[in-house]
Design an enzyme around this catalytic site. Structure first.
Site, PDB file in Angstrom:
ATOM      1  N   CYS A   1      -2.736   7.910   9.368  1.00  0.00           N
ATOM      2  CA  CYS A   1      -3.340   9.090   9.968  1.00  0.00           C
ATOM      3  C   CYS A   1      -2.487   9.619  11.116  1.00  0.00           C
ATOM      4  CB  CYS A   1      -4.750   8.850  10.496  1.00  0.00           C
ATOM      5  SG  CYS A   1      -5.875   8.161   9.302  1.00  0.00           S
TER       6      CYS A   1
ATOM      7  N   ARG B   1       2.123  10.893   7.741  1.00  0.00           N
ATOM      8  CA  ARG B   1       1.310   9.724   8.049  1.00  0.00           C
ATOM      9  C   ARG B   1       0.050   9.634   7.174  1.00  0.00           C
ATOM     10  NH1 ARG B   1       2.659   7.455  12.934  1.00  0.00           N
ATOM     11  NH2 ARG B   1       0.651   6.411  13.001  1.00  0.00           N
TER      12      ARG B   1
ATOM     13  N   TRP C   1      -5.429   9.561   6.211  1.00  0.00           N
ATOM     14  CA  TRP C   1      -5.129   8.697   5.052  1.00  0.00           C
ATOM     15  C   TRP C   1      -6.318   7.750   4.963  1.00  0.00           C
ATOM     16  CZ3 TRP C   1      -4.236   3.434   4.082  1.00  0.00           C
ATOM     17  CH2 TRP C   1      -3.605   3.138   2.866  1.00  0.00           C
TER      18      TRP C   1
ATOM     19  N   ASN D   1      -7.195   6.843  14.457  1.00  0.00           N
ATOM     20  CA  ASN D   1      -6.231   6.243  13.515  1.00  0.00           C
ATOM     21  C   ASN D   1      -6.375   4.736  13.660  1.00  0.00           C
ATOM     22  OD1 ASN D   1      -3.958   5.447  12.069  1.00  0.00           O
ATOM     23  ND2 ASN D   1      -2.570   5.844  13.770  1.00  0.00           N
ATOM     24  N   GLY D   2      -6.699   4.052  12.554  1.00  0.00           N
ATOM     25  CA  GLY D   2      -6.881   2.598  12.637  1.00  0.00           C
ATOM     26  C   GLY D   2      -8.139   2.206  11.893  1.00  0.00           C
TER      27      GLY D   2
ATOM     28  N   GLU E   1      15.255  -1.896  -5.273  1.00  0.00           N
ATOM     29  CA  GLU E   1      15.030  -0.680  -4.494  1.00  0.00           C
ATOM     30  C   GLU E   1      15.087   0.553  -5.399  1.00  0.00           C
ATOM     31  OE1 GLU E   1      13.801   0.140  -1.833  1.00  0.00           O
ATOM     32  OE2 GLU E   1      14.581   2.131  -1.376  1.00  0.00           O
TER      33      GLU E   1
ATOM     34  N   LYS F   1      11.952   3.120  -5.818  1.00  0.00           N
ATOM     35  CA  LYS F   1      12.093   4.554  -5.524  1.00  0.00           C
ATOM     36  C   LYS F   1      11.560   5.386  -6.680  1.00  0.00           C
ATOM     37  CE  LYS F   1      12.631   4.659  -2.409  1.00  0.00           C
ATOM     38  NZ  LYS F   1      12.652   4.065  -1.110  1.00  0.00           N
TER      39      LYS F   1
ATOM     40  N   GLU G   1       7.679   5.084  -6.904  1.00  0.00           N
ATOM     41  CA  GLU G   1       7.009   5.718  -5.757  1.00  0.00           C
ATOM     42  C   GLU G   1       6.852   7.225  -5.938  1.00  0.00           C
ATOM     43  OE1 GLU G   1       7.980   3.806  -1.432  1.00  0.00           O
ATOM     44  OE2 GLU G   1       9.703   4.519  -2.546  1.00  0.00           O
TER      45      GLU G   1
ATOM     46  N   HIS H   1      14.543 -13.603 -20.015  1.00  0.00           N
ATOM     47  CA  HIS H   1      13.351 -14.454 -19.911  1.00  0.00           C
ATOM     48  C   HIS H   1      12.064 -13.627 -19.932  1.00  0.00           C
ATOM     49  CE1 HIS H   1      15.927 -17.856 -19.235  1.00  0.00           C
ATOM     50  NE2 HIS H   1      16.534 -17.216 -18.256  1.00  0.00           N
TER      51      HIS H   1
ATOM     52  N   LYS I   1       3.572   7.159   4.941  1.00  0.00           N
ATOM     53  CA  LYS I   1       4.840   6.756   5.538  1.00  0.00           C
ATOM     54  C   LYS I   1       4.672   5.538   6.418  1.00  0.00           C
ATOM     55  CE  LYS I   1       9.179   7.561   6.410  1.00  0.00           C
ATOM     56  NZ  LYS I   1      10.017   7.078   5.300  1.00  0.00           N
TER      57      LYS I   1
HETATM   58  C1  G6P Z   1       5.195   2.209   3.307  1.00  0.00           C
HETATM   59  C2  G6P Z   1       6.230   3.268   2.977  1.00  0.00           C
HETATM   60  C3  G6P Z   1       7.515   2.590   2.491  1.00  0.00           C
HETATM   61  C4  G6P Z   1       7.993   1.580   3.512  1.00  0.00           C
HETATM   62  C5  G6P Z   1       6.915   0.546   3.840  1.00  0.00           C
HETATM   63  C6  G6P Z   1       7.311  -0.327   5.013  1.00  0.00           C
HETATM   64  O1  G6P Z   1       4.749   1.615   2.135  1.00  0.00           O
HETATM   65  O2  G6P Z   1       5.749   4.154   2.002  1.00  0.00           O
HETATM   66  O3  G6P Z   1       8.518   3.575   2.299  1.00  0.00           O
HETATM   67  O4  G6P Z   1       9.133   0.928   3.021  1.00  0.00           O
HETATM   68  O5  G6P Z   1       5.703   1.210   4.200  1.00  0.00           O
HETATM   69  O6  G6P Z   1       7.368   0.480   6.150  1.00  0.00           O
HETATM   70  P1  G6P Z   1       8.204   0.172   7.449  1.00  0.00           P
HETATM   71  O7  G6P Z   1       7.962   1.369   8.315  1.00  0.00           O
HETATM   72  O8  G6P Z   1       7.671  -1.091   8.034  1.00  0.00           O
HETATM   73  O9  G6P Z   1       9.636   0.035   7.054  1.00  0.00           O
END
Ligand code: G6P
Length: 612
Positions: free
Chosen positions: A2, A27, A73, A99-100, A485, A489, A492, A508, A607
């Protein structure tokens, strides 16, 4: 999660609040709302994006010079109009954004229901604003005291801003576990979850610390107390944010801009730390802890998401160069499995946002057990940066696209610098190899620029595979975390199911998935296990899988077998992930755009994940 923005001063609040929300939309973005006070406390909120809110208030009375705003969020209660913030108190005289998570909200709600209160939403937040009002009325105290008493009853995490009809020039802000920063203009105040909504108005900021309450009143100096009522002297810091980096700068999406920024962001993450010509690596932020790390029997790296992939690369690089054993843990697992941590062990926490709740909690646990915590964060002044004993910022600049790109490569760069420094100090690297990696690292920004030129070729490959329901990413050694990664990506932002695997593990299990429809992305650069990965490619080819290969410039064997290939410049094996990651970021980006996905704000993600 948020985003929170608030304003009090001589200007009209609405334009400042809505612009601030747009900046904070990364956020969370399932609903948005504002409350503005101008005799009446007007509140508008809606499910959807900040642009939906902007649309909703057209034709409405939004005049006023004090207000609070929120982009959500969802954690408690589905994303609908009622559950959006701000929330009114029962009488509608007070409004609050949060937020929280209020963990004991069920018990508090029950108590309030017993006192005949009726709730309008399913949120934990509404309980808090009802509680504040209940205290204000029954204990006959002012707003800040009511907030303070209420927060003493709350278990959980909060960043809140409260606005009351009775005290029309005043905002009360408080935090625990979720970030809050206060900007101090000439005659106005700004409050936000991070500094991006504030930067264009003032550079003077105060980061609120855990369990602190700010009393923010027009024309009166900022007052801070803690929840036990001790006075705190505000510590004013100068903000260093370049406003240009908050805008898209001509790119269609923040993510694409951030991918193309990587020559710069990687350079920035090495600035002042690498002098290849002089053979110097220097990480000022951890200098005092270097010896302790060198002597450590073990290093544990904790992180989540993309940062966890950087951590895994960190394991390979640090172990390889320093021979110090490294373990990598998901922060969420680490914190709940009673991990073995000995006093004087080193824990490295990696986080782009510096706010990830699981990582923060894992740090606290490791601290309790006597570990020394080193942070690698991107957001300056973030909670994790402040919770660690020492650390280095990645200096990648604000990352707005939800899918992490430039922060990842900056994290890997920093881990490489750290490994080099430790290896030098420990004497586990020869002088010539040390110099050779330093030179190659110094040249990486230039090689990233070269790699970005593959963009057109990547677009063509994306066109071929945009409709695939699945994809497999395979790599070995340093390229295994790159495969993970790459797959993350793609899933996501394009919602294609994708898996990353060590290439040799494929036989395997995942090999059963391979048929002529399955795109298999191999990271097959020239290294000591090149021949092994060639065999893995043959195994896929024999089963008619479609092969997309990331290869080193001048490659012959893999190029001969692949359906599509992308060449990246030659560099030291350790540094290949910094280049190989780039075409995979581009591939995910273009596929997602072609599928019509919201690249910068993918569904269900946020994020900064400030809930566990
Ligand atoms: C969320 C984001 C990811 C990020 C992860 C860890 O899931 O969508 O992109 O890698 O959090 O976030 P941080 O800010 O701790 O790297």
């Amino acid at each position: 999660m948020c985003g929170i923005v608030a304003y009090v001063g001589p200007k009209q609040a609405y334009p400042i609040l809505i612009k601030g929300l747009q900046r904070l939309e990364y956020r969370g973005y399932d609903s948005a709302g504002i409350a503005i006070l101008n005799k009446d406390l007007k509140l508008y909120k809606t499910q959807g994006k900040v642009s939906d809110l902007d649309q909703l208030v057209k034709e409405k009375d939004i005049g006023g010079t004090i207000g609070i705003a929120h982009t959500r969020w969802a954690t408690h209660g589905e994303p609908n109009d009622e559950n959006a913030h701000p929330h009114y108190s029962f009488s509608k005289d007070i409004a609050l954004i949060h937020n929280g998570i209020i963990e004991n909200y069920t018990a508090l709600r029950k108590t309030l229901i017993n006192r005949k209160y009726k709730f309008r939403s399913d949120t934990d937040t509404e309980v808090l604003v009802y509680l504040i009002e209940d205290i204000k009325i029954n204990e006959k105290v002012n707003l800040e005291e009511a907030v303070r008493i209420a927060l003493n009853q709350v278990v959980g995490a909060y960043a809140i801003v409260v606005l009351s009809k009775d005290e029309p020039d005043k905002l009360i802000a408080a935090r625990k576990g979720s970030p809050l920063v206060i900007g101090m203009g000439k005659d106005d105040f700004f409050v936000a979850s991070d500094a991006t909504p504030i930067a264009e108005y003032t550079k003077n900021v105060v980061y609120l610390e855990e369990e602190q309450i700010a009393i923010i009143k027009k024309n009166i100096p900022l007052k801070i107390i803690d929840i036990k009522k001790h006075k705190i002297t505000p510590y004013v810091q100068k903000l260093q944010v370049n406003l240009n980096v908050l805008e898209k700068g001509g790119y269609e999406h923040f993510m694409l801009k951030e991918i193309f920024e990587q020559p710069r962001s990687i350079r920035d993450s090495m600035r002042g730390r690498l002098r290849a010509d002089k053979g110097i690596v220097n990480l000022g932020g951890i200098r005092d802890y270097e010896q302790k790390i060198v002597n450590a029997k073990r290093i544990i790296i904790i992180a989540c998401g993309t940062s966890w992939h950087a951590a895994l690369l960190g394991e390979y690089i640090i172990e390889g160069l320093t021979r110090i054993p490294v373990e990598v843990e998901y922060a969420s697992e680490f914190r709940y499995r009673n991990p073995i941590i000995h006093e004087n062990e080193i824990v490295i926490a990696i986080s782009q946002s510096g706010e990830t709740a699981d990582t923060l909690a894992a740090i606290e646990l490791a601290k309790e057990k006597g570990a020394t915590i080193i942070g690698i964060c991107n957001v300056v002044g973030s909670s994790i940066a402040r919770a660690t004993h020492a650390g280095s910022y990645t200096h990648a600049g604000p990352e707005i696209g939800v899918a992490s790109t430039k922060a990842f490569t900056a994290q890997v760069t920093l881990l490489t610098l750290l490994a080099l420094r430790l290896a030098e100090k420990k004497g586990t690297i020869t002088r010539s190899r040390f110099h050779q990696i330093l030179n190659d690292l110094d040249d990486i920004p230039h090689k990233v620029e070269e790699t970005l030129k593959t963009n057109d070729k990547v677009i063509k490959i994306a066109e071929k595979f945009k409709d695939s329901p699945n994809a497999l990413y395979l790599g070995r050694g340093y390229n295994f975390p790159v495969a993970l990664e790459g797959a993350l990506k793609l899933k996501e932002i394009s919602y294609i199911h994708a898996e990353g695997y060590p290439a040799a593990e494929m036989k395997h299990g995942p090999i059963a998935l391979i048929d002529q429809e399955m795109p298999v992305i191999f990271i097959a650069t020239n290294n000591i296990i090149y021949d092994k990965i060639v065999s893995n490619i043959q195994e896929v080819k024999a089963r008619k899988g479609k092969i997309i290969a990331i290869v080193t410039e001048g490659d012959k064997d893999v190029v001969g077998m692949a359906d599509y290939f992308i060449e990246i410049p030659e560099t030291d094996d350790i540094l290949v992930p910094l280049l190989a990651t780039i075409p995979l970021q581009l591939l995910s980006y273009h596929i997602a755009v072609m599928r019509g996905c919201n690249v910068d704000q993918p569904r269900n993600l946020a994020k900064s994940v400030t809930v566990e």
